[in-house]
Design an enzyme around this catalytic site. Structure first.
Site, PDB file in Angstrom:
ATOM      1  N   GLN A   1      39.382 114.009  24.629  1.00 22.30           N
ATOM      2  CA  GLN A   1      40.090 114.444  25.571  1.00 22.30           C
ATOM      3  C   GLN A   1      39.421 114.443  26.935  1.00 22.30           C
ATOM      4  O   GLN A   1      40.231 114.211  28.099  1.00 22.30           O
ATOM      5  CB  GLN A   1      40.242 116.145  25.314  1.00 22.30           C
ATOM      6  CG  GLN A   1      41.272 116.654  24.216  1.00 22.30           C
ATOM      7  CD  GLN A   1      41.369 118.397  24.529  1.00 22.30           C
ATOM      8  OE1 GLN A   1      41.280 118.805  25.574  1.00 22.30           O
ATOM      9  NE2 GLN A   1      41.259 118.662  23.315  1.00 22.30           N
TER      10      GLN A   1
ATOM     11  N   HIS B   1      49.157 122.566  21.442  1.00 24.25           N
ATOM     12  CA  HIS B   1      47.906 121.783  21.926  1.00 24.25           C
ATOM     13  C   HIS B   1      48.699 121.062  22.949  1.00 24.25           C
ATOM     14  O   HIS B   1      47.645 120.872  24.050  1.00 24.25           O
ATOM     15  CB  HIS B   1      47.583 120.815  20.675  1.00 24.25           C
ATOM     16  CG  HIS B   1      46.705 121.729  19.533  1.00 24.25           C
ATOM     17  ND1 HIS B   1      45.938 122.610  19.878  1.00 24.25           N
ATOM     18  CD2 HIS B   1      47.008 121.574  18.279  1.00 24.25           C
ATOM     19  CE1 HIS B   1      45.340 123.145  18.731  1.00 24.25           C
ATOM     20  NE2 HIS B   1      45.946 122.342  17.683  1.00 24.25           N
ATOM     21  N   MET B   2      49.460 120.385  23.039  1.00 25.65           N
ATOM     22  CA  MET B   2      49.903 119.551  23.994  1.00 25.65           C
ATOM     23  C   MET B   2      50.317 120.222  25.447  1.00 25.65           C
ATOM     24  O   MET B   2      50.304 119.679  26.514  1.00 25.65           O
ATOM     25  CB  MET B   2      51.190 118.432  23.499  1.00 25.65           C
ATOM     26  CG  MET B   2      50.753 117.502  22.738  1.00 25.65           C
ATOM     27  SD  MET B   2      49.239 116.396  23.166  1.00 25.65           S
ATOM     28  CE  MET B   2      49.759 115.815  24.815  1.00 25.65           C
ATOM     29  N   SER B   3      50.927 121.334  25.339  1.00 28.68           N
ATOM     30  CA  SER B   3      51.037 122.369  26.464  1.00 28.68           C
ATOM     31  C   SER B   3      49.840 122.535  26.996  1.00 28.68           C
ATOM     32  O   SER B   3      49.998 122.523  28.413  1.00 28.68           O
ATOM     33  CB  SER B   3      51.662 123.621  25.934  1.00 28.68           C
ATOM     34  OG  SER B   3      52.794 123.595  25.335  1.00 28.68           O
ATOM     35  N   ASP B   4      48.669 122.427  26.635  1.00 30.43           N
ATOM     36  CA  ASP B   4      47.179 122.416  27.163  1.00 30.43           C
ATOM     37  C   ASP B   4      46.907 120.932  27.759  1.00 30.43           C
ATOM     38  O   ASP B   4      46.360 121.006  28.753  1.00 30.43           O
ATOM     39  CB  ASP B   4      46.165 122.879  26.324  1.00 30.43           C
ATOM     40  CG  ASP B   4      45.950 124.332  25.879  1.00 30.43           C
ATOM     41  OD1 ASP B   4      46.748 124.999  26.370  1.00 30.43           O
ATOM     42  OD2 ASP B   4      45.151 124.581  24.920  1.00 30.43           O
TER      43      ASP B   4
ATOM     44  N   HIS C   1      43.835 128.530  28.275  1.00 31.38           N
ATOM     45  CA  HIS C   1      43.512 127.113  28.905  1.00 31.38           C
ATOM     46  C   HIS C   1      44.323 126.624  29.698  1.00 31.38           C
ATOM     47  O   HIS C   1      43.982 126.106  30.601  1.00 31.38           O
ATOM     48  CB  HIS C   1      43.391 126.381  27.374  1.00 31.38           C
ATOM     49  CG  HIS C   1      42.090 126.631  26.529  1.00 31.38           C
ATOM     50  ND1 HIS C   1      40.800 126.684  27.220  1.00 31.38           N
ATOM     51  CD2 HIS C   1      41.786 126.663  25.202  1.00 31.38           C
ATOM     52  CE1 HIS C   1      39.718 126.919  26.333  1.00 31.38           C
ATOM     53  NE2 HIS C   1      40.713 126.961  25.059  1.00 31.38           N
TER      54      HIS C   1
END
EC number: 6.5.1.4
Length: 361
Positions: free
Chosen positions: A105, A295-298, A321
């Site tokens: 990331q 997860h991808m929204s983060d 987050h």
């Protein structure tokens, strides 16, 4: 704010965790902007830098030819002066079971701006608590980035689980794009297929099969779809892993997006629960109607902030987050703006992101 001016980030903003540190350092490397972070992990106990955070920071500094001050365990402030992002081959050890996914990331945004092909080998934990699994990064994260014009290859040589670690992953960017395309993720498009990947290492293969059956059964029950199942298991004399561990990824491929849910095993946790958790995570996010999972929204906003143009996203959950990262992007990326159009914290949401169109320096 000019590229030579220091930007100061309060590491205690929002949730005040390691994600602020990783994202801020990555953005500084992309933008060529000197960075000072204070109050690092001020809300955590113990506060300050932990070994896994140091690996991320040092990796970003190495690839960008940057200089660090305060990069030591327990430090609550850090200064980073980036150089230029250089291609080539790099190798970093995340520690016994530090998350490889979290290092990816941190590195992925700047690898896109490398001046030539780049390859990074990471050693550590591929499937560990409090982080996306490496299968999620391979099948969902990399697929979404490809939709933004960024091809990143993630190859697993060996898995690593808590507490032994020892996983090995190679990340390759053969043709760095030097930026990202703006793209909206609002409509999912037609469902093309659902997939289950279940693994068990240094353990009987029957555990992986039980995890997969549980996940697949829930998918059939809720969606009326037969998922394609992949089992990863090893005969004892041919198992190269350092310690036992299991995990499941369930992911759905649509015409316009990819969504996933994952779960990892632990001692005393039935295999059926592991499989069900992964499927439930995906199915819950799909039930919101969103085009990006939790997860991808983060993770997606970082790339859309650097892209040129306006993107609209429909995310399954506006996590703490994600909210913190959006504010960090507003502080660090000149020209980036965002608006929450619908929803709110810990709920499904729609947001408009106006990217800054950042090009290689």
């Amino acid at each position: 704010m000019g590229s030579g001016e220091w930007v100061v980030v309060d590491g205690s903003m929002g949730e005040g965790g390691g994600q602020i540190l990783r994202t801020a350092v990555a953005l500084a490397a992309v933008l060529g902007r000197p960075l000072r972070i204070v109050n690092i992990r001020a809300k955590r106990r113990p506060p300050g830098l932990r070994p896994q955070h140091l690996t991320a920071v040092r990796a970003v500094a190495a690839i960008s030819g940057g200089r660090l001050r305060g990069a030591e365990v327990g430090s609550t402030s850090l200064e980073f002066t980036p150089g230029r992002v250089r291609g080539g081959r790099y190798r970093f050890d995340v520690g016994t079971a530090g998350s490889v996914a979290l290092i990816i990331q941190a590195l992925a945004p700047l690898l896109a701006y490398s001046d030539s092909p780049v390859e990074v080998e990471l050693t550590g934990g591929t499937d560990v608590p409090m982080a996306p699994t490496i299968d999620y990064m391979r099948e969902v994260f990399a697929s979404i980035l490809a939709m933004l014009g960024y091809e990143i290859e993630i190859r697993v040589l060996r898995r690593g689980h808590y507490p032994r670690g020892g996983g090995r992953v190679v990340v390759r960017v053969p043709d760095p794009p030097g930026g990202f395309r703006a793209r909206s993720f609002v409509e999912r498009g037609p469902l093309k297929g659902v997939y289950v990947r279940s693994h068990a290492v240094k353990l009987p293969g029957s555990i992986a099969e039980r995890q997969a059956r549980s996940a697949a059964s829930l998918v059939r029950e809720r969606l009326g779809v037969d998922p394609i199942v992949e089992i990863e298991a090893y005969k004892p004399h041919r198992d190269p892993h350092l310690g036992p561990g299991t995990g499941v990824l369930v992911w759905a491929v649509f015409g316009e997006t990819v969504m996933g849910g994952d779960s990892i095993g632990k001692k005393g946790k039935p295999a059926e629960v592991v499989g069900r958790e992964a499927a439930e995570s995906l199915l819950e996010d799909m039930a919101t109607g969103a085009a990006l999972d939790r997860h991808m929204s983060d993770m997606a906003p970082v790339y859309l902030a650097l892209a040129g143009g306006v993107s609209t996203v429909f995310g399954a959950r506006l996590t703490g987050h994600a909210s913190t990262i959006l504010e960090l992007l507003r502080i660090m990326v000149d020209g980036f703006e965002y608006r929450i159009l619908e929803g709110g914290l810990e709920r499904p949401f729609k947001a408009e992101l106006r990217g800054a169109g950042v090009s290689p320096r």
